[in-house]
Design a protein around this motif. Structure first.
Motif, short mmCIF file in Angstrom:
data_model
loop_
_atom_site.label_atom_id
_atom_site.label_comp_id
_atom_site.label_asym_id
_atom_site.label_seq_id
_atom_site.Cartn_x
_atom_site.Cartn_y
_atom_site.Cartn_z
N GLN A 25 76.72 -38.54 29.36
CA GLN A 25 78.03 -38.84 30.05
C GLN A 25 78.69 -40.27 29.55
O GLN A 25 80.23 -39.31 29.71
CB GLN A 25 77.46 -39.89 31.70
CG GLN A 25 76.62 -38.92 32.77
CD GLN A 25 75.31 -39.66 33.00
OE1 GLN A 25 75.81 -40.57 33.49
NE2 GLN A 25 74.72 -38.53 34.39
N GLN A 26 78.62 -41.14 28.77
CA GLN A 26 79.04 -41.66 28.27
C GLN A 26 80.45 -40.66 26.68
O GLN A 26 81.00 -41.22 26.54
CB GLN A 26 78.27 -42.63 27.44
CG GLN A 26 78.37 -43.65 26.24
CD GLN A 26 79.67 -45.00 26.55
OE1 GLN A 26 79.58 -44.26 27.60
NE2 GLN A 26 80.02 -45.47 26.17
N LEU A 54 79.64 -31.75 33.41
CA LEU A 54 78.07 -32.19 32.62
C LEU A 54 77.59 -31.28 32.87
O LEU A 54 77.53 -30.46 34.52
CB LEU A 54 78.12 -33.38 33.43
CG LEU A 54 78.92 -34.85 32.54
CD1 LEU A 54 78.80 -35.91 33.72
CD2 LEU A 54 78.55 -35.32 31.37
N LYS A 62 83.48 -39.38 29.09
CA LYS A 62 83.67 -40.72 30.11
C LYS A 62 84.72 -41.26 28.21
O LYS A 62 86.25 -41.84 28.02
CB LYS A 62 83.50 -42.03 29.98
CG LYS A 62 84.08 -42.71 30.70
CD LYS A 62 83.23 -43.90 31.64
CE LYS A 62 83.72 -45.64 31.82
NZ LYS A 62 83.08 -46.18 30.31
N ASP A 118 74.14 -33.63 31.25
CA ASP A 118 74.18 -34.90 32.30
C ASP A 118 73.17 -35.89 31.99
O ASP A 118 72.07 -35.73 33.44
CB ASP A 118 74.15 -34.15 33.33
CG ASP A 118 74.82 -34.41 34.92
OD1 ASP A 118 75.38 -35.51 35.29
OD2 ASP A 118 74.53 -34.47 36.04
N TYR A 119 73.49 -37.07 31.47
CA TYR A 119 72.83 -37.86 31.31
C TYR A 119 72.71 -38.94 31.07
O TYR A 119 74.68 -38.62 30.87
CB TYR A 119 70.88 -37.65 30.73
CG TYR A 119 71.51 -37.79 29.52
CD1 TYR A 119 70.59 -38.57 28.78
CD2 TYR A 119 71.42 -36.17 28.75
CE1 TYR A 119 70.28 -38.68 27.28
CE2 TYR A 119 71.69 -36.26 27.14
CZ TYR A 119 70.63 -37.45 26.35
OH TYR A 119 70.45 -37.35 24.91
N SER A 120 72.77 -40.13 30.38
CA SER A 120 73.53 -41.47 30.30
C SER A 120 74.11 -40.97 28.97
O SER A 120 75.53 -41.41 29.29
CB SER A 120 72.76 -43.00 30.00
OG SER A 120 71.06 -42.34 29.03
#
Length: 423
Positions: free
Chosen positions: A188-189, A212, A192, A183-185
Motif C-alpha cells: 500500500q505504501q 492492490l 501511494k 495488499d498489505y502495509s
C-alpha cells in the motif's frame, strides 16, 4: 557442527570451527522467516546469505569478548509466512534466552514483532532482545513506529522509490504508468508514494491504473496483466516480491506486452529466467548493491559466494545481509558484551567501512531512527556477457548492469522518529 534445534524451530545451524566441549556457549541468532509456504524460496535465500556471513565471522575466530571469543550460531525458525506463527517463534526464542532476532520478509510481520518485542523488553528487562531487520521496508518502522530495539539494514521503501523515480523521470518518452502491489502495509505504501513522487517529479505522467492484490494467494496474474494492457501503460511500478513478482512478470510476458518494470526485487528469485529476452532493457531493480556493480573486489565477493553455494538456483546475494552480521559482531566487540541494551547503544553509532567484504559495501546507522544509510544502485536487465554484465542471475543467462549509483546522502530522507530509550 550440527546441534539439536530448540523445540519448535525447524533447524539450527552452527558454524563453529571447534568441537571442544569446553568452548564458550555460542551467541544464538534466531532467524524468524517463512521457510515453508508460498514465500519459502525467499526465506531460504535469506538464510543462505546470513549463514555465509555467520560462517565468515566464525572462520576468523568469532566475536572477541572479554571472556574469550565466541562463535555465532544461526537458528532457523519457520514462521510459515504467517504473522501469528512468527509471534509464536519470537516467544519461543525469548523464552530460550535468544537475544537477537532477524526477520524481514513482510513489513506487517515486522511491525507485529517490534510491538511484541517492545512489550517483552519492558516486562523482562533481564532478558531483553534486539530485532535486526534485513528487508521489511515500510517507512513507518523507523518513523512513527520506531523502536530502540529495532534496527533496519535495508533502505526503506521511500528511499528505494526515490532512486527508482529519479531514473524513471529521465525517460522523456514515458507518459503512462501503472501501479500494482501486494495488499498489505508495504504494498500500500509503495503504491501511494509512487503516485506522490511521480506527481512531484513528472507531473506530465498519467497514472493509468492502481491495483492492490491479495498477498501470496494469487496463482494467475493474467487478469491483472490484461488490465495493464487495456490501460495503455508503458511502465509498471511494483514493490512485489517472491512469487507474486515472478507470476506478475510472467503474465505480462505471456501477453507480449512491451512495458518497463520498475521493481524493488526484479533481479532475482526467478524473475530474469521467467521473463527472458523480453526483460532486456525493460526490467529495472533497486538495491544497495548488485553482482555487476563492478570492480575486482565486487567480483571476488560474488565468486566466493558462488563457491560456497554453487547451485545456480541458490544464487541470491545481498551485501546488506552480510553487513547486518558484521555490524552486529563489531557492535558486540565495542560494547564488550552480548547484553542487548549495551549492544544496541554501540550499534547506534555503527559505521561500516566494508573492509571485511573487500570494500564492496559501506554504510552507517542513523542513531535517531535506527535506519542504516547506504548507497543504492538502480540496474537494468541485460544478457550476461555484454558490457557491464559479467554475472548472470540464478543461471538464467541474464544479469543486471548498473544504470545509476546513488550515494547514501542522495537517497536518505528525513525521519520523524520520536524514540523512547531505556534508562
Amino acid at each position: 557442527m550440527a546441534v539439536t534445534p530448540p523445540a519448535g524451530a525447524s533447524a539450527s545451524t552452527s558454524t563453529s570451527t571447534s568441537a571442544n566441549a569446553n568452548a564458550p556457549e555460542p551467541i544464538r541468532l534466531a532467524m524468524i522467516e517463512g521457510l515453508s509456504g508460498p514465500f519459502a524460496n525467499a526465506g531460504e535465500a535469506v538464510f543462505r546469505n546470513l549463514l555465509w556471513a555467520v560462517e565468515r565471522v566464525n572462520a576468523r575466530g568469532g566475536v572477541k569478548l572479554p571472556g574469550g571469543a565466541r562463535q555465532l550460531q544461526l537458528v532457523r525458525m519457520d514462521s510459515k509466512g504467517n504473522t501469528e506463527e512468527a509471534l509464536g517463534q519470537l516467544r519461543l526464542a525469548t523464552d530460550q534466552g535468544i537475544a537477537y532476532v532477524l526477520q524481514g520478509n513482510s513489513s506487517a510481520t515486522a511491525a507485529a514483532l517490534i510491538d511484541a518485542l517492545n512489550k517483552h523488553n519492558q516486562r523482562s528487562p533481564a532478558q531483553r532482545a534486539l530485532f535486526l531487520n534485513y528487508s521489511a521496508v515500510e517507512p513507518a518502522l523507523t518513523n512513527e513506529k520506531c523502536s530502540f530495539w529495532h534496527f533496519r539494514f535495508d533502505a526503506h521503501a521511500d528511499m528505494r522509490l526515490n532512486a527508482l523515480t529519479e531514473v524513471l523521470q529521465a525517460d522523456s518518452r514515458l507518459k503512462k504508468v501503472y501501479l500494482i502491489g501486494q495488499d498489505y502495509s508495504f504494498g500500500q505504501q509503495v503504491v501511494k508514494r509512487s503516485r506522490e513522487m511521480l506527481q512531484a517529479k513528472r507531473p506530465d505522467i498519467e497514472v493509468v491504473g492502481e491495483e492492490l492484490h491479495p498477498m501470496g494467494r494469487v496463482k494467475d496474474f493474467l487478469p491483472y496483466a490484461t488490465k495493464i494492457r487495456a490501460s495503455g501503460a508503458q511502465a509498471v511500478i511494483t514493490g512485489n516480491w517472491g512469487n507474486d513478482l515472478t507470476l506478475l512478470v510472467k503474465a505480462v510476458r505471456d501477453l507480449g506486452l512491451n512495458v518497463k518494470f520498475y521493481t524493488f526485487y526484479g533481479n532475482a528469485l526467478g524473475v530474469p529466467a521467467t521473463i527472458g529476452d523480453a526483460g532486456i532493457g525493460s526490467v529495472l531493480a533497486v538495491a544497495e548493491w548488485h553482482p555487476n556493480a563492478g570492480g575486482a573486489a565486487s567480483d571476488r565477493f560474488v565468486e566466493s559466494f558462488r563457491t560456497r553455494f554453487p547451485d545456480p538456483k541458490e544464487d541470491y546475494l545481498h551485501a546488506r545481509m552480510q553487513a547486518i552480521i558484521e555490524v552486529l559482531a563489531s557492535s558486540m566487540e565495542r560494547a564488550r558484551s552480548t547484553e542487548a541494551t549495551a549492544v544496541a547503544r554501540a550499534m547506534e553509532q555503527a559505521v561500516f567501512d566494508g573492509k571485511v567484504l573487500g570494500g564492496v559495501h559501506s554504510g552507517r546507522m542513523r542513531a535517531e531512527d535506527h535506519q542504516f544509510l547506504q548507497p543504492l544502485y538502480v540496474s537494468v536487465m541485460d544478457r550476461a556477457g555484454r558490457d557491464g554484465v559479467r554475472f548472470d542471475a540464478e543461471g538464467s543467462g541474464y544479469g543486471f548492469r548498473s544504470v545509476r549509483r546513488f550515494d547514501a546522502a542522495e537517497v536518505a530522507l528525513p525521519q520523524s522518529c520520536k524514540m523512547q530509550r531505556p534508562d
